[in-house]
Design an enzyme around this catalytic site. Sequence first.
Site, PDB file in Angstrom:
ATOM      1  N   GLY A  44       6.529   0.651   3.929  1.00 54.14           N
ATOM      2  CA  GLY A  44       6.930   1.321   2.701  1.00 54.14           C
ATOM      3  C   GLY A  44       6.116   2.943   2.423  1.00 54.14           C
ATOM      4  O   GLY A  44       5.265   3.124   3.379  1.00 54.14           O
ATOM      5  N   ILE A  45       6.204   3.265   1.337  1.00 53.34           N
ATOM      6  CA  ILE A  45       5.768   4.726   0.867  1.00 53.34           C
ATOM      7  C   ILE A  45       4.168   4.294   0.504  1.00 53.34           C
ATOM      8  O   ILE A  45       3.832   3.318  -0.192  1.00 53.34           O
ATOM      9  CB  ILE A  45       6.752   5.181   0.089  1.00 53.34           C
ATOM     10  CG1 ILE A  45       6.470   6.838  -0.095  1.00 53.34           C
ATOM     11  CG2 ILE A  45       6.452   4.603  -1.542  1.00 53.34           C
ATOM     12  CD1 ILE A  45       7.498   7.361  -0.556  1.00 53.34           C
ATOM     13  N   GLY A  46       3.400   5.337   0.906  1.00 53.41           N
ATOM     14  CA  GLY A  46       1.965   5.459   0.178  1.00 53.41           C
ATOM     15  C   GLY A  46       1.105   5.035   1.357  1.00 53.41           C
ATOM     16  O   GLY A  46       1.499   4.939   2.602  1.00 53.41           O
ATOM     17  N   GLY A  67      12.745   0.988  -2.837  1.00 49.57           N
ATOM     18  CA  GLY A  67      13.110  -0.006  -1.941  1.00 49.57           C
ATOM     19  C   GLY A  67      12.490  -1.296  -2.059  1.00 49.57           C
ATOM     20  O   GLY A  67      12.495  -2.567  -1.021  1.00 49.57           O
ATOM     21  N   GLU A  75      13.393   1.736   5.230  1.00 51.47           N
ATOM     22  CA  GLU A  75      14.007   2.753   4.548  1.00 51.47           C
ATOM     23  C   GLU A  75      13.578   4.092   4.916  1.00 51.47           C
ATOM     24  O   GLU A  75      14.244   4.875   5.067  1.00 51.47           O
ATOM     25  CB  GLU A  75      13.495   2.324   3.118  1.00 51.47           C
ATOM     26  CG  GLU A  75      13.939   3.376   2.274  1.00 51.47           C
ATOM     27  CD  GLU A  75      13.237   3.158   0.717  1.00 51.47           C
ATOM     28  OE1 GLU A  75      13.548   1.951   0.072  1.00 51.47           O
ATOM     29  OE2 GLU A  75      12.855   4.224   0.264  1.00 51.47           O
ATOM     30  N   ILE A  83      -1.325   2.962   2.262  1.00 55.96           N
ATOM     31  CA  ILE A  83      -1.458   1.702   2.943  1.00 55.96           C
ATOM     32  C   ILE A  83      -0.663   1.243   3.936  1.00 55.96           C
ATOM     33  O   ILE A  83      -0.849   1.038   5.049  1.00 55.96           O
ATOM     34  CB  ILE A  83      -1.815   0.425   1.914  1.00 55.96           C
ATOM     35  CG1 ILE A  83      -2.830   0.790   0.907  1.00 55.96           C
ATOM     36  CG2 ILE A  83      -1.691  -0.803   2.663  1.00 55.96           C
ATOM     37  CD1 ILE A  83      -4.183   0.196   1.070  1.00 55.96           C
TER      38      ILE A  83
HETATM   39  N1  COA Z   1      -5.390   1.725 -12.088  1.00 59.06           N
HETATM   40  C1  COA Z   1      -5.444   3.014 -12.502  1.00 59.06           C
HETATM   41  N2  COA Z   1      -5.100   3.822 -11.301  1.00 59.06           N
HETATM   42  C2  COA Z   1      -4.813   3.574 -10.069  1.00 59.06           C
HETATM   43  C3  COA Z   1      -4.670   1.994  -9.756  1.00 59.06           C
HETATM   44  C4  COA Z   1      -4.804   1.365 -10.857  1.00 59.06           C
HETATM   45  N3  COA Z   1      -4.887  -0.158 -10.701  1.00 59.06           N
HETATM   46  N4  COA Z   1      -4.152   2.007  -8.539  1.00 59.06           N
HETATM   47  C5  COA Z   1      -4.378   3.226  -7.944  1.00 59.06           C
HETATM   48  N5  COA Z   1      -4.441   4.136  -8.981  1.00 59.06           N
HETATM   49  C6  COA Z   1      -4.564   5.449  -8.799  1.00 59.06           C
HETATM   50  C7  COA Z   1      -5.217   5.803  -7.614  1.00 59.06           C
HETATM   51  O1  COA Z   1      -6.478   6.062  -8.001  1.00 59.06           O
HETATM   52  C8  COA Z   1      -4.687   7.421  -7.231  1.00 59.06           C
HETATM   53  O2  COA Z   1      -4.897   8.260  -8.276  1.00 59.06           O
HETATM   54  P1  COA Z   1      -5.268   9.998  -7.898  1.00 59.06           P
HETATM   55  O3  COA Z   1      -3.895  10.367  -7.643  1.00 59.06           O
HETATM   56  O4  COA Z   1      -5.988  10.455  -9.060  1.00 59.06           O
HETATM   57  O5  COA Z   1      -6.014  10.011  -6.541  1.00 59.06           O
HETATM   58  C9  COA Z   1      -3.246   7.045  -7.775  1.00 59.06           C
HETATM   59  O6  COA Z   1      -3.066   5.959  -8.743  1.00 59.06           O
HETATM   60  C10 COA Z   1      -2.248   6.695  -6.669  1.00 59.06           C
HETATM   61  O7  COA Z   1      -2.872   5.444  -6.044  1.00 59.06           O
HETATM   62  P2  COA Z   1      -2.722   5.438  -4.369  1.00 59.06           P
HETATM   63  O8  COA Z   1      -3.215   4.310  -3.823  1.00 59.06           O
HETATM   64  O9  COA Z   1      -3.257   6.695  -3.693  1.00 59.06           O
HETATM   65  O10 COA Z   1      -1.088   5.669  -4.145  1.00 59.06           O
HETATM   66  P3  COA Z   1      -0.244   5.847  -2.927  1.00 59.06           P
HETATM   67  O11 COA Z   1       0.075   7.254  -2.761  1.00 59.06           O
HETATM   68  O12 COA Z   1      -0.864   5.175  -1.788  1.00 59.06           O
HETATM   69  O13 COA Z   1       1.141   5.167  -3.520  1.00 59.06           O
HETATM   70  C11 COA Z   1       2.156   3.439  -4.774  1.00 59.06           C
HETATM   71  C12 COA Z   1       1.118   3.790  -3.824  1.00 59.06           C
HETATM   72  C13 COA Z   1       2.260   2.121  -5.267  1.00 59.06           C
HETATM   73  C14 COA Z   1       2.192   4.293  -6.035  1.00 59.06           C
HETATM   74  C15 COA Z   1       3.496   3.775  -3.852  1.00 59.06           C
HETATM   75  O14 COA Z   1       3.521   3.119  -2.773  1.00 59.06           O
HETATM   76  C16 COA Z   1       4.754   3.610  -4.449  1.00 59.06           C
HETATM   77  O15 COA Z   1       5.407   4.222  -5.174  1.00 59.06           O
HETATM   78  N6  COA Z   1       5.539   2.370  -4.499  1.00 59.06           N
HETATM   79  C17 COA Z   1       6.674   1.906  -5.157  1.00 59.06           C
HETATM   80  C18 COA Z   1       8.002   2.247  -4.312  1.00 59.06           C
HETATM   81  C19 COA Z   1       7.842   1.377  -3.007  1.00 59.06           C
HETATM   82  O16 COA Z   1       6.893   0.412  -2.683  1.00 59.06           O
HETATM   83  N7  COA Z   1       8.771   1.411  -1.930  1.00 59.06           N
HETATM   84  C20 COA Z   1       9.089   0.777  -0.880  1.00 59.06           C
HETATM   85  C21 COA Z   1      10.110   1.380   0.083  1.00 59.06           C
HETATM   86  S1  COA Z   1       9.501   2.913   0.836  1.00 59.06           S
END
Ligand code: COA
Length: 431
Positions: free
Chosen positions: A215-217, A336, A238, A219
Amino acid sequence: MNVNKKYQEKLVTIPEAVSKVKSNQKVVIAMAASEPQGLLHELENRSDELENVNIVSCLMMGDYNFLKPEMKGTFLNETWFYGPADRENHKHGNVTYIPNNLHEAGMKKLENDNLNIFWGTATPMDENGYFSLSLGLTYEKMMVENKNTMVVLEINENLPWTLGDTQVHISQVDHIVENTVPLIEVPPIEPGEEEKKIGEYVAEMIEDGSTLQLGIGGIPNAIAHSLRNKKDLGIHTEMFTDGMVELFKEGVITNQKKTLWKGKMVGTFAMGTKKLYDFIDTNLAVEFQQGNVTNDPYIIGQNHKMVSVNTALQVDLTGQVCSEAIANKHYSGTGGQVDTHRGAQRSEGGKGIIALRSSAKNGEISTIVAELPAGSKITLGRNDIDYVVTEYGAAHLKGKSIRERVDAMIGIAHPDFRDELREKADKLKLW
Ligand code: COA
């Protein structure tokens, strides 16, 4: 049909194409790295003449002036997935979210709304009058084929010619604009110690011959690094990512053990760096299909040993996953995540994995919480959850009671927060 003549007849300037937009209309745009940058930048120049125009988008990557605070009432971004600028623009009331599971996003919109114009991007036309929709096929082709929608394509010579269901014929297009600009690139993050550990746990769960969705992000992309010793992996995803290119080139991804589209990586959009965009250009091993195909849980589930890996912002002790918002602060979208997590569990030998760091903000906040804050948005419900993985291990929640889930989730929480989580769980009578 003389396709070159047709092309010339339909060719207009960017201001001419944007002048077709009328007040109270909805304009759908291609998503993410395939968004029509020229048309979107031009939009602000119509702000004096227009009102109540909605742009319908998904993961808009640019920061466009038509969404600045002073444009309120003129333009609204209705989006299936917040992009970086949307988080800021939301504060001014210029952005609103469309709840969706991505495989149904385009279809539901077309069935329940009145969409007037589609602005897409495409490669230059070939000698037979075809364009490739290139980096995005999630809902874009559906919009081209919708008979009530005016279709405008922004042609960018830098876009790769991608294969699969990407072709659109000149006869399906109303207007063409030309705008060769650099492609939007998103470099992957370098995995740190926590991501490496998470990658190791996830890698242990992935058998040779599995088919993956990543997925996106940060990790999921970092996990690709941990899969280097695997054999015969396949991709049904996706989003195509840079990490997949490396695994393909190293011979880890062969797609030979796949049940569907054997020999090919399948996905619906691509976002990464030039390395990825060069790789997918006329690559017979890469198949783009529409989002209602790639993300349909019933299709995903036909792959054997299908493993989906997505990430989240917060998970509670019972397995409720928040990936798109923290309380009332909207961050991204469902995308997704539900499609793929459910689809993987339908597969024979399949696994749905949510992988996240156990803490955020330099260890100050636990991402595993006893109780979600008020206003939280549940992306993946606890009835659907399968595995949650952090740098402290994997918790298998499917079919388990709340009591068992609480123990398993505290076991993968950051040690600094475990006592507090146990106390809160007891106080909340999570048993
Ligand atoms: N509480 C407060 N802030 C939090 C947090 C929590 N529990 N977890 C993360 N954060 C903050 C991080 O510190 C970071 O802050 P910054 O922008 O100020 O640095 C921000 O939130 C984003 O966290 P990060 O772990 O860097 O996000 P990412 O870019 O790796 O994306 C998701 C993670 C979950 C947002 C992203 O995967 C997503 O939108 N997922 C939903 C859609 C999906 O999974 N689709 C799948 C098919 S493609």
